[in-house]
Design a protein around this motif. Structure first.
Motif, PDB file in Angstrom:
ATOM      1  N   LEU A  49       3.264 -31.831  -3.104  1.00  0.00           N
ATOM      2  CA  LEU A  49       3.541 -32.145  -1.698  1.00  0.00           C
ATOM      3  C   LEU A  49       3.761 -33.639  -1.506  1.00  0.00           C
ATOM      4  CD1 LEU A  49       1.007 -29.882   0.246  1.00  0.00           C
ATOM      5  CD2 LEU A  49       3.498 -29.679   0.203  1.00  0.00           C
ATOM      6  N   ALA A  50       3.011 -34.450  -2.233  1.00  0.00           N
ATOM      7  CA  ALA A  50       3.120 -35.907  -2.093  1.00  0.00           C
ATOM      8  C   ALA A  50       4.499 -36.423  -2.484  1.00  0.00           C
ATOM      9  CB  ALA A  50       2.047 -36.594  -2.927  1.00  0.00           C
ATOM     10  N   GLU A  51       5.204 -35.705  -3.350  1.00  0.00           N
ATOM     11  CA  GLU A  51       6.524 -36.146  -3.809  1.00  0.00           C
ATOM     12  C   GLU A  51       7.652 -35.839  -2.827  1.00  0.00           C
ATOM     13  OE1 GLU A  51       7.875 -34.939  -7.580  1.00  0.00           O
ATOM     14  OE2 GLU A  51       6.296 -36.003  -8.654  1.00  0.00           O
ATOM     15  N   ILE A  52       7.406 -35.016  -1.853  1.00  0.00           N
ATOM     16  CA  ILE A  52       8.470 -34.623  -0.913  1.00  0.00           C
ATOM     17  C   ILE A  52       8.759 -35.803   0.003  1.00  0.00           C
ATOM     18  CG2 ILE A  52       9.122 -33.043   0.938  1.00  0.00           C
ATOM     19  CD1 ILE A  52       7.227 -30.976  -0.371  1.00  0.00           C
ATOM     20  N   ASP A  53      10.033 -36.200   0.035  1.00  0.00           N
ATOM     21  CA  ASP A  53      10.409 -37.380   0.821  1.00  0.00           C
ATOM     22  C   ASP A  53      11.117 -37.030   2.126  1.00  0.00           C
ATOM     23  OD1 ASP A  53      12.806 -36.511  -0.167  1.00  0.00           O
ATOM     24  OD2 ASP A  53      13.339 -38.380  -1.168  1.00  0.00           O
TER      25      ASP A  53
END
Length: 137
Positions: free
Chosen positions: A64-68
């Motif tokens: 989730l943290a990688e979704i920009d």
């Protein structure tokens, strides 16, 4: 638990972008067919699968943290023991409004933490089935 009324579920389904944690690249699996359905019904689907580069024609994120891009709903197709970490990642983002745990997935502590952080929570329910029942013509 929050998210159990039809009006609460409709509010969650009013989303635009759904990150599907555990999205599968294997046709025939619910974790593939449900996001395919959502994609076909106008949602922007962001697959989260660290073992695939693309799912349903979309670039897959490792986490989730990688979704920009903005994420409205986090739809979870992962085992119960992974739910607390997924909820923590959803809470850490400032754009997530809801966490949806698919059929068979519940985690009371994580659900309570998500609700306390202001997220809507639906658990042990299929987002596709509820969309067909509450939204689809």
């Amino acid at each position: 638990m929050a998210g159990n009324t039809d009006s609460e579920r409709r509010a969650v389904l009013d989303a635009e972008t759904i990150a599907v944690v555990g999205c599968s690249a294997t046709p025939g699996k619910p974790a593939h067919e449900v996001p395919a359905y959502l994609d076909a019904h106008g949602y922007t689907v962001v697959p989260v699968n660290p073992y695939a580069e693309r799912v349903l024609g979309h670039a897959a994120a490792d986490s989730l943290a990688e979704i920009d891009q903005r994420v409205d709903v986090v739809d979870v197709f992962r085992p119960r023991e992974e739910v607390p970490g997924i909820v923590d990642a959803a809470i850490a983002r400032d754009d997530v409004g809801a966490v949806w745990l698919q059929v068979g997935i519940q985690h009371a502590d994580a659900e309570e933490r998500a609700a306390a952080a202001g997220l809507r929570v639906v658990s042990n329910s299929c987002i596709k089935v509820d969309h067909q029942r509450l939204v689809a013509p």
